[in-house]
Design a protein around this motif. Sequence first.
Motif, PDB file in Angstrom:
ATOM      1  N   ILE A 184       0.823  -1.198   0.000  1.00 16.49           N
ATOM      2  CA  ILE A 184       0.000   0.000   0.000  1.00 16.49           C
ATOM      3  C   ILE A 184       0.860   1.252   0.000  1.00 16.49           C
ATOM      4  CG2 ILE A 184      -1.722   1.313   1.284  1.00 16.49           C
ATOM      5  CD1 ILE A 184      -2.830  -1.287   2.327  1.00 16.49           C
ATOM      6  N   SER A 185       1.818   1.329   0.944  1.00 15.66           N
ATOM      7  CA  SER A 185       2.547   2.589   1.058  1.00 15.66           C
ATOM      8  C   SER A 185       3.523   2.800  -0.086  1.00 15.66           C
ATOM      9  CB  SER A 185       3.269   2.691   2.405  1.00 15.66           C
ATOM     10  OG  SER A 185       4.113   1.575   2.598  1.00 15.66           O
ATOM     11  N   PHE A 186       4.217   1.766  -0.511  1.00  9.56           N
ATOM     12  CA  PHE A 186       5.167   1.924  -1.597  1.00  9.56           C
ATOM     13  C   PHE A 186       4.505   1.670  -2.944  1.00  9.56           C
ATOM     14  CE2 PHE A 186       8.835   2.552  -3.783  1.00  9.56           C
ATOM     15  CZ  PHE A 186       9.510   1.440  -4.247  1.00  9.56           C
ATOM     16  N   GLY A 187       3.757   0.591  -3.030  1.00 10.25           N
ATOM     17  CA  GLY A 187       3.174   0.224  -4.309  1.00 10.25           C
ATOM     18  C   GLY A 187       2.115   1.202  -4.779  1.00 10.25           C
ATOM     19  N   ILE A 188       1.253   1.619  -3.862  1.00 13.87           N
ATOM     20  CA  ILE A 188       0.159   2.491  -4.281  1.00 13.87           C
ATOM     21  C   ILE A 188       0.472   3.961  -4.050  1.00 13.87           C
ATOM     22  CG2 ILE A 188      -2.284   3.013  -3.911  1.00 13.87           C
ATOM     23  CD1 ILE A 188      -2.736   0.134  -3.220  1.00 13.87           C
ATOM     24  N   LEU A 189       1.039   4.282  -2.875  1.00 13.63           N
ATOM     25  CA  LEU A 189       1.249   5.689  -2.547  1.00 13.63           C
ATOM     26  C   LEU A 189       2.620   6.207  -2.956  1.00 13.63           C
ATOM     27  CD1 LEU A 189      -0.213   5.731   1.050  1.00 13.63           C
ATOM     28  CD2 LEU A 189      -1.352   6.392  -1.052  1.00 13.63           C
ATOM     29  N   ASP A 190       3.504   5.310  -3.348  1.00  6.58           N
ATOM     30  CA  ASP A 190       4.839   5.720  -3.769  1.00  6.58           C
ATOM     31  C   ASP A 190       5.655   6.339  -2.632  1.00  6.58           C
ATOM     32  OD1 ASP A 190       6.082   7.385  -6.735  1.00  6.58           O
ATOM     33  OD2 ASP A 190       6.351   5.359  -5.956  1.00  6.58           O
ATOM     34  N   ILE A 191       5.416   5.876  -1.418  1.00  7.25           N
ATOM     35  CA  ILE A 191       6.197   6.352  -0.279  1.00  7.25           C
ATOM     36  C   ILE A 191       7.139   5.228   0.130  1.00  7.25           C
ATOM     37  CG2 ILE A 191       6.109   7.128   2.111  1.00  7.25           C
ATOM     38  CD1 ILE A 191       3.284   8.065   1.610  1.00  7.25           C
ATOM     39  N   VAL A 192       8.437   5.506   0.076  1.00  5.87           N
ATOM     40  CA  VAL A 192       9.383   4.440   0.383  1.00  5.87           C
ATOM     41  C   VAL A 192       9.562   4.337   1.889  1.00  5.87           C
ATOM     42  CG1 VAL A 192      11.623   3.482  -0.203  1.00  5.87           C
ATOM     43  CG2 VAL A 192      10.564   5.128  -1.705  1.00  5.87           C
ATOM     44  N   ASN A 193       8.674   3.607   2.509  1.00  6.21           N
ATOM     45  CA  ASN A 193       8.692   3.497   3.960  1.00  6.21           C
ATOM     46  C   ASN A 193       9.600   2.353   4.392  1.00  6.21           C
ATOM     47  OD1 ASN A 193       8.204   3.367   6.654  1.00  6.21           O
ATOM     48  ND2 ASN A 193       6.073   2.723   6.474  1.00  6.21           N
ATOM     49  N   ILE A 194      10.897   2.660   4.476  1.00  2.00           N
ATOM     50  CA  ILE A 194      11.837   1.616   4.878  1.00  2.00           C
ATOM     51  C   ILE A 194      11.632   1.255   6.339  1.00  2.00           C
ATOM     52  CG2 ILE A 194      14.244   0.956   4.872  1.00  2.00           C
ATOM     53  CD1 ILE A 194      14.896   3.226   3.284  1.00  2.00           C
ATOM     54  N   ALA A 195      10.949   2.130   7.066  1.00  2.00           N
ATOM     55  CA  ALA A 195      10.765   1.865   8.492  1.00  2.00           C
ATOM     56  C   ALA A 195       9.658   0.862   8.751  1.00  2.00           C
ATOM     57  CB  ALA A 195      10.480   3.173   9.217  1.00  2.00           C
ATOM     58  N   HIS A 196       9.019   0.377   7.693  1.00  2.00           N
ATOM     59  CA  HIS A 196       7.899  -0.553   7.867  1.00  2.00           C
ATOM     60  C   HIS A 196       8.258  -1.738   8.769  1.00  2.00           C
ATOM     61  CE1 HIS A 196       4.038  -2.280   6.587  1.00  2.00           C
ATOM     62  NE2 HIS A 196       4.667  -3.444   6.566  1.00  2.00           N
ATOM     63  N   PRO A 197       9.414  -2.399   8.552  1.00  2.00           N
ATOM     64  CA  PRO A 197       9.753  -3.508   9.452  1.00  2.00           C
ATOM     65  C   PRO A 197       9.850  -3.072  10.907  1.00  2.00           C
ATOM     66  CG  PRO A 197      11.177  -3.527   7.530  1.00  2.00           C
ATOM     67  CD  PRO A 197      10.427  -2.248   7.488  1.00  2.00           C
ATOM     68  N   ALA A 198      10.262  -1.841  11.137  1.00  2.00           N
ATOM     69  CA  ALA A 198      10.341  -1.351  12.515  1.00  2.00           C
ATOM     70  C   ALA A 198       8.958  -1.332  13.150  1.00  2.00           C
ATOM     71  CB  ALA A 198      10.963   0.044  12.546  1.00  2.00           C
ATOM     72  N   PHE A 199       7.961  -0.894  12.390  1.00  2.00           N
ATOM     73  CA  PHE A 199       6.597  -0.891  12.918  1.00  2.00           C
ATOM     74  C   PHE A 199       6.122  -2.314  13.214  1.00  2.00           C
ATOM     75  CE2 PHE A 199       5.474   3.462  12.747  1.00  2.00           C
ATOM     76  CZ  PHE A 199       6.118   4.022  11.658  1.00  2.00           C
ATOM     77  N   ILE A 200       6.540  -3.242  12.359  1.00  2.00           N
ATOM     78  CA  ILE A 200       6.175  -4.645  12.590  1.00  2.00           C
ATOM     79  C   ILE A 200       6.774  -5.119  13.913  1.00  2.00           C
ATOM     80  CG2 ILE A 200       6.370  -6.995  11.739  1.00  2.00           C
ATOM     81  CD1 ILE A 200       5.074  -5.922   9.540  1.00  2.00           C
ATOM     82  N   ILE A 201       8.046  -4.826  14.117  1.00  2.00           N
ATOM     83  CA  ILE A 201       8.701  -5.272  15.346  1.00  2.00           C
ATOM     84  C   ILE A 201       8.020  -4.633  16.558  1.00  2.00           C
ATOM     85  CG2 ILE A 201      10.878  -5.392  16.589  1.00  2.00           C
ATOM     86  CD1 ILE A 201      10.948  -6.992  14.111  1.00  2.00           C
ATOM     87  N   VAL A 202       7.648  -3.359  16.408  1.00  2.00           N
ATOM     88  CA  VAL A 202       6.916  -2.711  17.506  1.00  2.00           C
ATOM     89  C   VAL A 202       5.627  -3.477  17.774  1.00  2.00           C
ATOM     90  CG1 VAL A 202       5.682  -0.651  18.217  1.00  2.00           C
ATOM     91  CG2 VAL A 202       7.901  -0.439  17.139  1.00  2.00           C
ATOM     92  N   GLY A 203       4.944  -3.870  16.699  1.00  2.00           N
ATOM     93  CA  GLY A 203       3.736  -4.681  16.851  1.00  2.00           C
ATOM     94  C   GLY A 203       4.024  -5.958  17.625  1.00  2.00           C
ATOM     95  N   SER A 204       5.159  -6.587  17.318  1.00  5.16           N
ATOM     96  CA  SER A 204       5.530  -7.806  18.021  1.00  5.16           C
ATOM     97  C   SER A 204       5.733  -7.537  19.502  1.00  5.16           C
ATOM     98  CB  SER A 204       6.826  -8.385  17.441  1.00  5.16           C
ATOM     99  OG  SER A 204       6.668  -8.718  16.103  1.00  5.16           O
ATOM    100  N   TYR A 205       6.417  -6.437  19.801  1.00  8.39           N
ATOM    101  CA  TYR A 205       6.679  -6.144  21.201  1.00  8.39           C
ATOM    102  C   TYR A 205       5.411  -5.786  21.955  1.00  8.39           C
ATOM    103  CZ  TYR A 205      11.715  -6.632  21.376  1.00  8.39           C
ATOM    104  OH  TYR A 205      12.979  -7.159  21.391  1.00  8.39           O
ATOM    105  N   VAL A 206       4.492  -5.096  21.267  1.00 12.45           N
ATOM    106  CA  VAL A 206       3.207  -4.793  21.898  1.00 12.45           C
ATOM    107  C   VAL A 206       2.494  -6.094  22.249  1.00 12.45           C
ATOM    108  CG1 VAL A 206       0.901  -3.891  21.455  1.00 12.45           C
ATOM    109  CG2 VAL A 206       2.892  -2.523  20.879  1.00 12.45           C
ATOM    110  N   ALA A 207       2.503  -7.031  21.285  1.00 14.64           N
ATOM    111  CA  ALA A 207       1.874  -8.327  21.548  1.00 14.64           C
ATOM    112  C   ALA A 207       2.561  -9.014  22.719  1.00 14.64           C
ATOM    113  CB  ALA A 207       1.956  -9.191  20.291  1.00 14.64           C
ATOM    114  N   TYR A 208       3.876  -8.902  22.753  1.00 15.21           N
ATOM    115  CA  TYR A 208       4.632  -9.547  23.829  1.00 15.21           C
ATOM    116  C   TYR A 208       4.264  -8.967  25.193  1.00 15.21           C
ATOM    117  CZ  TYR A 208       8.542  -9.840  27.097  1.00 15.21           C
ATOM    118  OH  TYR A 208       9.303  -9.979  28.225  1.00 15.21           O
ATOM    119  N   ILE A 209       4.250  -7.621  25.268  1.00 17.96           N
ATOM    120  CA  ILE A 209       3.982  -6.979  26.566  1.00 17.96           C
ATOM    121  C   ILE A 209       2.619  -7.393  27.096  1.00 17.96           C
ATOM    122  CG2 ILE A 209       3.615  -4.789  27.738  1.00 17.96           C
ATOM    123  CD1 ILE A 209       5.445  -3.494  25.708  1.00 17.96           C
ATOM    124  N   ILE A 210       1.602  -7.242  26.235  1.00 18.52           N
ATOM    125  CA  ILE A 210       0.248  -7.509  26.719  1.00 18.52           C
ATOM    126  C   ILE A 210       0.038  -9.001  26.954  1.00 18.52           C
ATOM    127  CG2 ILE A 210      -2.187  -7.178  26.227  1.00 18.52           C
ATOM    128  CD1 ILE A 210      -1.652  -4.583  25.294  1.00 18.52           C
TER     129      ILE A 210
END
Lengths: 449, 244, 291
Positions: free
Chosen positions: C31-57
């Motif tokens: 979505i962000s790169f393919g459709i919106l043309d935004i090169v969000n290299i930080a995407h994996p970082a958000f994923i890892i944050v998601g993992s840690y959120v899951a871990y904490i809760i």
Amino acid sequence: MRNPTFFAAAIGAAAAVFIVAALIGNDYLFFAGYTVVQYIVLAAAWNMLGGYCGYVNFGTAAFFALGAYTTVFFHKAYPLPIPVLLVIAAGVSGLVGLGTGYLTLRLRGAFFSIATLALAVVLQTFVVNWDYVGGSRGAYVIRPDSVDVFGFQLDYVRYLSLIMLLLAAVSVAISRAIERSKLGYGFATIRDDELAAEASGVPTLRLKLIATTLSGALMGMAGAPFPYYIGYVEPASTFGLTYAVNAIAMPLIGGTTVWFGPLIGSILLGTLTQIATVTISSAVNLLLVGLLLVGFVIVAPNGLVGLIREFLRAASPGRPDVRSIGLVAVASYGFIVGVLEVVFSLAALTAPDATGLMLAFAGLVLACLWIVSAYGMMTLQRWSPLMATIAFALSIVVGAIHIWADRTAFNISLWGAGGAVAIVSLWFLQRRYVQQLYRPKLTELEVAA
Amino acid sequence: MSALLQVSGLGKRFGGFVALDGIDLEVAEGERLGLIGPNGSGKSTLVNCLCGTLANEHGTVTFEGRVLNGMPAHTRTRLGLARSFQLPRPFGSMSVADNLKVPLLYAVDRRAHGHLTAAQTEERCEELLRLVGLVDCARKFPRDLTQVDMRKLELARAMAAEPKLLIADEAMAGLSHSEVSDIVALLIRLNERGTTVILIEHIMRAVMHFSQRLVVLVSGRKIADGKPEEVIRDPEVERAYLGQ
Amino acid sequence: MDFSADLLVNALVAGLLLGGFYAAVTVGISISFGILDIVNIAHPAFIIVGSYVAYIINSRFGIDPILVGVIALPAFYALGAATYQLYHVSFERRGQEGLRGLAFFFGLLFITEVVLILVFGVDYRYVSAPYIDKSYTFGLLQLPMRMVVPCVMSLLMLALLQLFLGRTFIGRAIMAVAQDQGALRLMAADPIKIKRIAFAISIATCALGGAFLIIIQPVEPSIGRDYIGRVFAICVLGGLGSLPGTLIGAILLGIVESFTATFYGPSWAPAVSFGLLLLTLAVRPAGLLGR
């Protein structure tokens, strides 16, 4: 200044720095200084492709590590003197740069950047699986104690530092030479508008390949002496993102369109990194670098050089006058000392006593005031002289408390000197002709009314 | 007069959309050709294909007897085929004068086999500035220019490549009456010095005044090609472009 | 190397399951790169944050990680919207997406990783859920539930997204904004707002993607780096902006990685995705199903 003259001056400056450091005689200075100077090379190299051409290379570590592992390979197979290793590393890294460029530079800039990231990981995987150079366990490289240079016996670390200083001088000289040449024009057009560049007759692919090769070669040369400097080379840290972040942050913070931008950025950030790593931790240091990078990219896209240039253009078009130079000096002082104060205050946050803790917080507040007011002064914000005044006044108070808390000669002279500068700055900031610069200018309509 | 530019069967599609469908065109040396057509008819696509910014799928483009297919844009510029962009694309980090130096350094110098001295480059740059009336703006940066001056810069940069064939892509959009006349006069002067010019425009007054021959493009097809007075009386042209 | 049928079948199945999961992690970038043309290299970082959120809760309250992901969706959506706003104001408006936008996201990636290290350290974190240790065997076939569940949920998420993009007004506006912002304006839709929604959605997927990740494997802060290559490799392979393409690309990569790990060893795995990316970029940048 013509190119050969500048080149000689750069070499001379490098030699002078070396001699001064040798006279001071502190071995740690050489150790820490090596890293800073190494980053001068990396930043200058990165900027050739990133700043001049506008193509972001995330894989600085790849080229750097290529150079390092070339040395490791030859150290195991057939040890060679450093200058020879430099040439070989340049060749290897340059070729890889050329290859990567050829594969990806016909695509958009974003794809090239991602490809450089990919390159770093692919190379790292190869090295991890190559036992001859140590694989994931790493390789020990024992450096000789000293080396014979034209009859002198030079300590090896100092020798490496000298090599790196000379390399830095060469990188900076090359950057400057390119910038002012036909090649530099070509690079700038690629950065500004590649399509229009092609239409104007610029062979964009060829120029981009030149930039990538040159950049890669220099990065490889920076990596070649590294194993001898560090003694133990392993893939995880050698290919680490730290190199990528620093190589990007330094030119962006310093300024990407001139040769002294990466120089300023690397010296500033490199020194900061050394201090922060020692006083706090390397993790916090990395955080600071990341925050500075993001902060500058958002707030000052053209870096420190860009800020100062914009300011000079607005405050004194034509020749810089005393007022503007003074303001640049005050702002620079505020910014540099402010960032240093952040580092030291963070370190002091672990202080056991109440005074120490209070001073740490005060230091952080002071640092923020300094940094924000420095930015404000350079962007001609109305509130900046007032904020700077508050900052300097506060610094005198904080300095006094520091001296009262810890009456060592070092502390007194440090904060005493700071206080003196603060008093001069306070006087300067209250001068009418400085204050006038920040008052809103009446528009012609308002004057007419 | 021999054919300087020969286009035969040029075709270009974007996915399923056919932008250009079998275009045949000839431009003689020294000619002043006008190219008109409604928006989306493929005029800019045609320019892009001629100049190498886009690659055409079918057909060939021949310039001075040389087939251009597959040649990158910068080589075509060096051979003498230059264009100005519809929306000005200046080099923002350089002064106006430096903008003009780029084609001089990279296209003209190449043709002269690297024998263009710094003094000659300066001289030609100044002459260009005088020709388009931008002498006062030489040290300015593109972001500080007015719309008109930006368009003049765009045209001047194309001229700086000293082309044999210059394609001016809607260089006069949004300009005032006198400004349009200025540009037309400039292009005619250029033509008198030997440059073949293809003028792509919507402003009929300019096109009629300027063109020796008029070509009409509609939906990717050439529907008329001939003397301007005859072309505009063509019923199909009237229907498709000039309005009922 | 032992090409027994047993190994082969399981490598294939593992690859399929892995691919399904990879699709969930990549769809945000589609979505962000393919459709919106935004090169969000930080995407994996958000994923890892998601993992840690899951871990904490999960470790604090024992709630199922996927459920945590669903609960975290609004928060991640807001985070995505805020990030886009900052990006838009600082870079898109000034026309500096190229160098500076990239540096911005790279900086974000870096800061996230360092903050996670500072807060959580470099130890591996994992979640616990009743199905994680279960595994069902059907003859030759081994189906570890810790891979099956995320894969199934991932396919569900992808299907929902595809429906959203194809059937709702906002979804179609998002597809339109990639092609013609001007026309979109004429249809009384603000392109900036649409882009913000799209980007926010792409970050929201990280809440779930991160939850899936930590179910499949233990997580530590620097894992994000491996995923940069994977995510962009899949995106390019499958053709930018195509959700079905993303799925196909993800499965392809999953299978290739699985086979490499089974027959050549896991230490070569990172090279697979990045090598594939380089190859695709060099040979066929439009991807298999490219626009």
